[in-house]
Design a protein around this motif. Structure first.
Motif, PDB file in Angstrom:
ATOM      1  N   GLY A  93       0.715  -1.240   0.000  1.00  0.00           N
ATOM      2  CA  GLY A  93       0.000   0.000   0.000  1.00  0.00           C
ATOM      3  C   GLY A  93       0.747   1.296   0.000  1.00  0.00           C
ATOM      4  O   GLY A  93       1.224   1.754   1.022  1.00  0.00           O
ATOM      5  N   GLY A  94       0.884   1.898  -1.178  1.00  0.00           N
ATOM      6  CA  GLY A  94       1.150   3.301  -1.374  1.00  0.00           C
ATOM      7  C   GLY A  94       2.245   3.941  -0.566  1.00  0.00           C
ATOM      8  O   GLY A  94       3.283   3.365  -0.304  1.00  0.00           O
ATOM      9  N   ASP A  95       1.977   5.196  -0.150  1.00  0.00           N
ATOM     10  CA  ASP A  95       2.990   6.027   0.487  1.00  0.00           C
ATOM     11  C   ASP A  95       3.501   5.459   1.797  1.00  0.00           C
ATOM     12  O   ASP A  95       4.616   5.746   2.216  1.00  0.00           O
ATOM     13  N   SER A  96       2.688   4.661   2.495  1.00  0.00           N
ATOM     14  CA  SER A  96       3.078   4.158   3.809  1.00  0.00           C
ATOM     15  C   SER A  96       4.296   3.254   3.744  1.00  0.00           C
ATOM     16  O   SER A  96       4.965   3.033   4.750  1.00  0.00           O
ATOM     17  N   ASP A  97       4.615   2.726   2.546  1.00  0.00           N
ATOM     18  CA  ASP A  97       5.745   1.811   2.398  1.00  0.00           C
ATOM     19  C   ASP A  97       7.034   2.527   2.016  1.00  0.00           C
ATOM     20  O   ASP A  97       8.035   1.875   1.772  1.00  0.00           O
ATOM     21  N   TYR A  98       7.007   3.838   1.957  1.00  0.00           N
ATOM     22  CA  TYR A  98       8.184   4.560   1.473  1.00  0.00           C
ATOM     23  C   TYR A  98       8.430   5.804   2.317  1.00  0.00           C
ATOM     24  O   TYR A  98       7.542   6.639   2.484  1.00  0.00           O
ATOM     25  N   THR A  99       9.659   5.901   2.824  1.00  0.00           N
ATOM     26  CA  THR A  99      10.107   7.093   3.531  1.00  0.00           C
ATOM     27  C   THR A  99      11.414   7.545   2.898  1.00  0.00           C
ATOM     28  O   THR A  99      12.408   6.818   2.963  1.00  0.00           O
ATOM     29  N   PRO A 100      11.449   8.717   2.259  1.00  0.00           N
ATOM     30  CA  PRO A 100      12.691   9.177   1.627  1.00  0.00           C
ATOM     31  C   PRO A 100      13.813   9.327   2.651  1.00  0.00           C
ATOM     32  O   PRO A 100      13.584   9.806   3.759  1.00  0.00           O
ATOM     33  N   VAL A 101      15.011   8.901   2.261  1.00  0.00           N
ATOM     34  CA  VAL A 101      16.211   9.085   3.089  1.00  0.00           C
ATOM     35  C   VAL A 101      17.100  10.083   2.372  1.00  0.00           C
ATOM     36  O   VAL A 101      17.579   9.819   1.271  1.00  0.00           O
ATOM     37  N   LYS A 102      17.320  11.233   2.979  1.00  0.00           N
ATOM     38  CA  LYS A 102      18.009  12.332   2.307  1.00  0.00           C
ATOM     39  C   LYS A 102      19.386  12.638   2.885  1.00  0.00           C
ATOM     40  O   LYS A 102      20.072  13.538   2.419  1.00  0.00           O
ATOM     41  N   THR A 103      19.811  11.898   3.904  1.00  0.00           N
ATOM     42  CA  THR A 103      21.107  12.126   4.536  1.00  0.00           C
ATOM     43  C   THR A 103      21.992  10.902   4.317  1.00  0.00           C
ATOM     44  O   THR A 103      21.566   9.769   4.563  1.00  0.00           O
ATOM     45  N   PHE A 104      23.234  11.129   3.880  1.00  0.00           N
ATOM     46  CA  PHE A 104      24.132  10.038   3.519  1.00  0.00           C
ATOM     47  C   PHE A 104      25.474  10.210   4.213  1.00  0.00           C
ATOM     48  O   PHE A 104      26.056  11.290   4.197  1.00  0.00           O
ATOM     49  N   GLU A 105      25.960   9.111   4.806  1.00  0.00           N
ATOM     50  CA  GLU A 105      27.292   9.123   5.412  1.00  0.00           C
ATOM     51  C   GLU A 105      28.370   9.063   4.334  1.00  0.00           C
ATOM     52  O   GLU A 105      29.437   9.637   4.486  1.00  0.00           O
ATOM     53  N   GLY A 106      28.095   8.337   3.267  1.00  0.00           N
ATOM     54  CA  GLY A 106      29.045   8.194   2.169  1.00  0.00           C
ATOM     55  C   GLY A 106      28.564   8.927   0.934  1.00  0.00           C
ATOM     56  O   GLY A 106      28.263  10.117   0.978  1.00  0.00           O
ATOM     57  N   TYR A 107      28.458   8.189  -0.187  1.00  0.00           N
ATOM     58  CA  TYR A 107      28.081   8.778  -1.472  1.00  0.00           C
ATOM     59  C   TYR A 107      26.684   8.301  -1.877  1.00  0.00           C
ATOM     60  O   TYR A 107      26.359   7.130  -1.740  1.00  0.00           O
ATOM     61  N   ASP A 108      25.891   9.221  -2.364  1.00  0.00           N
ATOM     62  CA  ASP A 108      24.519   8.929  -2.765  1.00  0.00           C
ATOM     63  C   ASP A 108      24.511   8.267  -4.142  1.00  0.00           C
ATOM     64  O   ASP A 108      24.937   8.854  -5.137  1.00  0.00           O
ATOM     65  N   ALA A 109      24.020   7.035  -4.206  1.00  0.00           N
ATOM     66  CA  ALA A 109      23.857   6.325  -5.475  1.00  0.00           C
ATOM     67  C   ALA A 109      22.370   6.147  -5.737  1.00  0.00           C
ATOM     68  O   ALA A 109      21.602   5.829  -4.828  1.00  0.00           O
ATOM     69  N   PHE A 110      21.962   6.370  -6.998  1.00  0.00           N
ATOM     70  CA  PHE A 110      20.537   6.254  -7.303  1.00  0.00           C
ATOM     71  C   PHE A 110      20.312   5.666  -8.683  1.00  0.00           C
ATOM     72  O   PHE A 110      21.190   5.675  -9.540  1.00  0.00           O
ATOM     73  N   LEU A 111      19.105   5.161  -8.872  1.00  0.00           N
ATOM     74  CA  LEU A 111      18.697   4.568 -10.141  1.00  0.00           C
ATOM     75  C   LEU A 111      17.952   5.610 -10.963  1.00  0.00           C
ATOM     76  O   LEU A 111      16.867   6.049 -10.599  1.00  0.00           O
ATOM     77  N   MET A 112      18.550   6.015 -12.079  1.00  0.00           N
ATOM     78  CA  MET A 112      17.915   6.939 -13.007  1.00  0.00           C
ATOM     79  C   MET A 112      17.106   6.121 -14.015  1.00  0.00           C
ATOM     80  O   MET A 112      17.639   5.200 -14.638  1.00  0.00           O
TER      81      MET A 112
END
Length: 279
Positions: free
Chosen positions: A81-100
């Motif tokens: 179910g929707g938004d309840s399963d996702y919490t953005p994490v915006k702070t990183f100890e190392g390097y931010d890697a993401f899927l474009m």
């Protein structure tokens, strides 16, 4: 949810700024044509999406192998179910890697990393690259349809109720690691983890990066590792990129994946390994 769908359609229809994906070498990225706007229909309403891939696109997430927990991007977000399963994490100890990523209709758009300042096109599950190991980055139905209290809902989705209509095909699929490379052309003076023009610490040739797996809804997607492009591919940032496919890159000429038959409803996740970061 009717309000969300109307908001998504109105927001997308009002987007007049044209942006584009650049994943080739410096010549390719400087000559990339602007993409146009397309419209995708849902079972209940029409949602218009910007055909946007940004040159300053960002990161998706997961975790390190033994040293950090891998993000749980395999959960059936559509069932749970929707938004309840996702919490953005915006702070990183190392390097931010993401899927474009963008599908064949430029839906499921995720173009920035969660750690980028003032990011407005970041809807992924990013990885915090803190050292050598394996990491997983992903986009999920819950993340891509997340209604951010600050930025609003993703304009590059088509909603069916609370969930995004499943992805079909692919125009862009890359992994970017922000803040990593000491680029030769761009010499900004900010923090390389948040300013892509500022050089990082590592030479691309000194790093060993390998794509380990691609999974769509938990099922393995076949790929030819010999055709994947690795390194500082763009000339407008110092990110390390794994280019799996890009309509505007070299992989468009000889694709490592069967991009036209790619399809998923709940999640797309990519696992890669990296060596050469340990002190």
């Amino acid at each position: 949810m009717k309000a969300k769908k109307i908001l998504a359609a109105v927001t997308a229809l009002s987007l007049t700024t044209v942006v584009f994906a650049s994943c080739g070498d410096s010549a390719d990225s400087s000559s990339t044509p602007a993409a146009t706007t397309t419209t995708a229909a849902t079972t209940t309403t029409a949602a218009t999406t910007t055909t946007a891939a940004t040159e300053d696109s960002a990161a998706t997430g997961g975790g390190a192998g033994d040293s950090a927990a891998t993000a749980d991007s395999t959960a059936d977000s559509k069932t749970e179910g929707g938004d309840s399963d996702y919490t953005p994490v915006k702070t990183f100890e190392g390097y931010d890697a993401f899927l474009m990523f963008g599908d064949s209709q430029w839906l499921w758009g995720n173009w920035e990393g969660q750690g980028e300042p003032e990011a407005t096109k970041a809807f992924g599950v990013d990885a915090d690259v803190t050292g050598d190991g394996e990491y997983t980055v992903s986009i999920t139905n819950a993340s891509i349809s997340y209604d951010d209290p600050d930025e609003g809902i993703n304009p590059q989705i088509a909603l069916d109720g609370d969930y995004a209509v499943g992805a079909q095909g692919c125009v862009v699929m890359c992994v970017d690691i922000i803040g990593l490379l000491n680029g030769e052309k761009l010499k900004g003076t900010g923090d390389p983890k948040t300013d892509k023009e500022t050089p990082g610490k590592y030479n691309a040739d000194d790093l060993k990066v390998e794509l380990k797996s691609i999974k769509a809804d938990g099922q393995e997607v076949a790929f030819d590792n010999a055709k994947i492009k690795y390194g500082n591919i763009e000339d407008n940032n110092n990110c390390y990129r794994i280019e799996i496919y890009n309509d505007y890159g070299d992989t468009a000429k000889d694709s490592p994946i069967d991009k036209d038959n790619l399809a998923f409803e709940d999640s797309l996740e990519i696992t890669f390994s990296i060596e050469g970061l340990s002190e």
